[in-house]
Design a protein around this motif. Structure first.
Motif, PDB file in Angstrom:
ATOM      1  N   SER A  47       1.147  -1.097   0.182  1.00  0.00           N
ATOM      2  CA  SER A  47      -0.057  -0.097  -0.643  1.00  0.00           C
ATOM      3  C   SER A  47       0.548   1.184  -0.487  1.00  0.00           C
ATOM      4  CB  SER A  47      -0.515  -0.172   1.372  1.00  0.00           C
ATOM      5  OG  SER A  47      -1.375  -1.037   1.421  1.00  0.00           O
ATOM      6  N   LYS A  48       2.123   1.198   0.717  1.00  0.00           N
ATOM      7  CA  LYS A  48       2.894   2.173   0.737  1.00  0.00           C
ATOM      8  C   LYS A  48       3.938   2.449  -0.444  1.00  0.00           C
ATOM      9  CE  LYS A  48       6.194   4.892   3.810  1.00  0.00           C
ATOM     10  NZ  LYS A  48       7.556   4.146   5.235  1.00  0.00           N
ATOM     11  N   HIS A  49       4.024   1.395  -0.713  1.00  0.00           N
ATOM     12  CA  HIS A  49       4.478   1.655  -2.316  1.00  0.00           C
ATOM     13  C   HIS A  49       3.984   1.068  -3.690  1.00  0.00           C
ATOM     14  CE1 HIS A  49       8.184   3.530  -0.585  1.00  0.00           C
ATOM     15  NE2 HIS A  49       8.109   2.969   0.572  1.00  0.00           N
ATOM     16  N   PRO A  50       2.871   1.373  -4.441  1.00  0.00           N
ATOM     17  CA  PRO A  50       2.185   0.100  -5.068  1.00  0.00           C
ATOM     18  C   PRO A  50       3.122   0.018  -6.134  1.00  0.00           C
ATOM     19  CG  PRO A  50       1.195   2.489  -4.983  1.00  0.00           C
ATOM     20  CD  PRO A  50       2.202   2.455  -3.602  1.00  0.00           C
ATOM     21  N   ILE A  51       2.701  -1.212  -7.012  1.00  0.00           N
ATOM     22  CA  ILE A  51       2.873  -1.353  -8.353  1.00  0.00           C
ATOM     23  C   ILE A  51       2.193  -1.740  -9.308  1.00  0.00           C
ATOM     24  CG2 ILE A  51       4.154  -3.114  -9.712  1.00  0.00           C
ATOM     25  CD1 ILE A  51       5.713  -3.703  -7.072  1.00  0.00           C
TER      26      ILE A  51
ATOM     27  N   CYS B  69       4.891   5.659  -7.649  1.00  0.00           N
ATOM     28  CA  CYS B  69       3.967   3.740  -7.939  1.00  0.00           C
ATOM     29  C   CYS B  69       5.173   3.634  -9.019  1.00  0.00           C
ATOM     30  CB  CYS B  69       2.539   3.842  -8.095  1.00  0.00           C
ATOM     31  SG  CYS B  69       2.304   4.735 -10.022  1.00  0.00           S
ATOM     32  N   LEU B  70       4.935   2.167  -8.549  1.00  0.00           N
ATOM     33  CA  LEU B  70       5.665   2.407  -9.996  1.00  0.00           C
ATOM     34  C   LEU B  70       5.202   1.279 -10.971  1.00  0.00           C
ATOM     35  CD1 LEU B  70       8.845  -0.167 -10.553  1.00  0.00           C
ATOM     36  CD2 LEU B  70       7.276  -1.426 -11.271  1.00  0.00           C
ATOM     37  N   PHE B  71       4.923   0.975 -12.191  1.00  0.00           N
ATOM     38  CA  PHE B  71       4.330   1.205 -13.258  1.00  0.00           C
ATOM     39  C   PHE B  71       5.180   0.987 -14.331  1.00  0.00           C
ATOM     40  CE2 PHE B  71       2.198   2.113 -17.823  1.00  0.00           C
ATOM     41  CZ  PHE B  71       1.110   1.184 -17.456  1.00  0.00           C
ATOM     42  N   TYR B  72       5.033  -1.002 -14.601  1.00  0.00           N
ATOM     43  CA  TYR B  72       5.086  -1.884 -15.695  1.00  0.00           C
ATOM     44  C   TYR B  72       4.497  -1.467 -16.612  1.00  0.00           C
ATOM     45  CZ  TYR B  72       6.810  -6.117 -16.869  1.00  0.00           C
ATOM     46  OH  TYR B  72       6.757  -7.148 -18.319  1.00  0.00           O
ATOM     47  N   GLU B  73       5.330  -2.230 -18.001  1.00  0.00           N
ATOM     48  CA  GLU B  73       4.199  -2.539 -19.133  1.00  0.00           C
ATOM     49  C   GLU B  73       5.303  -3.329 -19.947  1.00  0.00           C
ATOM     50  OE1 GLU B  73       4.246  -2.136 -23.528  1.00  0.00           O
ATOM     51  OE2 GLU B  73       5.241  -0.727 -22.512  1.00  0.00           O
ATOM     52  N   GLY B  74       4.754  -5.080 -20.294  1.00  0.00           N
ATOM     53  CA  GLY B  74       5.409  -5.753 -20.928  1.00  0.00           C
ATOM     54  C   GLY B  74       4.978  -6.516 -20.679  1.00  0.00           C
ATOM     55  N   LEU B  75       5.906  -8.217 -21.313  1.00  0.00           N
ATOM     56  CA  LEU B  75       5.283  -8.628 -21.646  1.00  0.00           C
ATOM     57  C   LEU B  75       5.102 -10.237 -20.152  1.00  0.00           C
ATOM     58  CD1 LEU B  75       7.638 -10.693 -24.267  1.00  0.00           C
ATOM     59  CD2 LEU B  75       5.568  -9.948 -24.593  1.00  0.00           C
ATOM     60  N   HIS B  76       5.508  -9.673 -19.077  1.00  0.00           N
ATOM     61  CA  HIS B  76       5.231 -10.668 -17.667  1.00  0.00           C
ATOM     62  C   HIS B  76       5.135 -10.308 -16.655  1.00  0.00           C
ATOM     63  CE1 HIS B  76       8.585 -12.481 -20.741  1.00  0.00           C
ATOM     64  NE2 HIS B  76       7.733 -13.425 -20.446  1.00  0.00           N
TER      65      HIS B  76
END
Length: 291
Positions: free
Chosen positions: A3-7, A127-134
Motif C-alpha cells: 500500500s505504501k509503494h504500489p505497483i 508508484c511503479l508502473f510496468y508495461e510488458g510481457l510478464h
C-alpha cells in the motif's frame, strides 16, 4: 503487494496494444499529479538482438525450437520479481532501456537491439508502473504477479494481435513479413504456456474484438481501427464496480456477463479513464495514509 509503494502492471503479448494502455495511464498520472517510475518490460530481456538471433540459429541448426522473448529462458524474470519486491518494500530498484529503433539508437548513441546501462529508479516516486510481457508471470520458483497491486491484461483476439504485430514490425521496426511469421510460429509454445495464463491473474482484462474480416491476418492491408471493433472488459472481482454508471456514461455499452461489459472500440480511452482513474485514486489514498 504494498500500500505504501504500489505497483501497477500492464501485461500482454507483443503487438497486443499494451503501449496504448500505457499512454492512457501516463495521461492519468499527469492529470492526477502522480509521480510514477516507468519500467519497460523489454528492458528485462536477457540477450541483445544479435545474441538472440545467434541462439535461435544454433537451436534451429540442431533441429530444435529456438527460445523466444515470451519464455523465461530469454528474460531476466528473477530480476524482474526482485525489482517488484524491492520497490514494494522500500521504493528502490534499477531499470534500463532496450533500443528498439533508429530514433532510440540516436538518442542513446547505441546500436539497435542493445541495452542502456542499468540505473537506479528516481527517488520519491508514488508508484511503479510496468508495461510488458510478464507483469503477471508465475512459475514454481518465480511469482511476479504477487507483488502487483493493480494488474491489467491486454488481450485482443489472436488474429487482430497478429495483424498489429505484423504492421508494427514490418513498417516501424523494419522486419520482413517472413521474419515476423517465423517469430509468431516460434513463440507459439511460449505464448500458450507463459503469456495466456497471466490473463487469469489480472484484475481487469481489455480484449479488442474486430467486427471486420480478419480471417487471414497475413494479407491484411490495414489494422482494423477502434471504430471497427468492440472491446470486452472483464473484471476479476466485479464487487464495487458501478456498472450502471459505466453503461450510462459510455453510449452503446452493455453487460454480457455479471463481470463483463462490452463497449464500442471508439470509446476505449473514455472507458479506461472512467475505470482506471478511481482505482489509481484508491491506491494513492492508501499510500498517503501511510507516508
Amino acid at each position: 503487494m504494498s500500500s505504501k509503494h504500489p505497483i501497477i502492471a500492464v501485461t500482454g503479448s507483443s503487438g497486443a496494444g499494451t503501449t496504448t494502455v500505457k499512454h492512457t495511464f501516463e495521461a492519468i498520472f499527469h492529470r492526477e499529479n502522480v509521480n510514477a517510475a516507468i519500467v519497460e518490460g523489454d528492458s528485462f530481456h536477457r540477450y541483445t538482438r544479435d545474441e538472440m538471433r545467434q541462439l535461435i540459429d544454433e537451436a534451429e541448426a540442431r533441429g530444435e525450437r529456438g527460445i523466444s522473448h515470451f519464455g523465461p529462458e530469454a528474460n531476466l524474470l528473477e530480476e524482474l520479481e526482485a525489482l517488484f519486491r524491492g520497490y514494494g518494500e522500500s521504493a528502490v530498484g534499477r531499470k534500463r532501456f532496450y533500443i528498439h529503433n533508429e530514433e532510440q539508437a540516436m538518442r542513446w548513441n547505441l546500436p539497435m537491439g542493445t541495452f542502456t546501462k542499468w540505473e537506479d529508479l528516481p527517488v520519491g516516486t508514488d508508484c511503479l508502473f510496468y508495461e510488458g510481457l510478464h507483469g503477471g508471470f508465475v512459475t514454481d520458483t518465480i511469482d511476479v504477479a504477487r507483488h502487483v497491486d493493480l494488474l491489467i491484461g491486454v488481450a485482443p483476439t489472436i488474429n487482430l494481435e497478429w495483424i498489429q504485430k505484423l504492421h508494427r514490425d514490418t513498417r516501424v521496426r523494419g522486419y520482413s513479413m517472413e521474419a515476423v511469421q517465423d517469430t509468431i510460429l516460434r513463440r507459439m509454445h511460449d505464448y500458450v504456456h507463459c503469456i495466456v495464463p497471466q490473463f487469469s491473474r489480472t484484475h481487469i482484462n481489455f480484449q479488442r474484438v474486430p467486427v471486420v474480416d480478419t480471417s487471414n491476418p497475413f494479407i491484411a492491408r490495414d489494422v482494423p481501427s477502434l471504430a471497427e471493433s468492440m472491446v470486452v472488459i472483464r473484471f476479476r472481482d466485479p464487487r464495487g464496480i458501478d456498472f450502471p454508471y459505466l453503461i450510462n456514461m459510455i453510449s452503446d455499452a452493455f453487460m454480457s456477463r455479471a463481470n463483463s461489459i462490452v463497449i464500442p472500440g471508439g470509446k476505449l480511452d473514455l472507458a479506461m479513464q472512467l475505470i482506471l482513474t478511481p482505482l489509481i485514486w484508491k491506491l494513492m489514498e492508501k499510500r498517503r495514509k501511510l507516508v
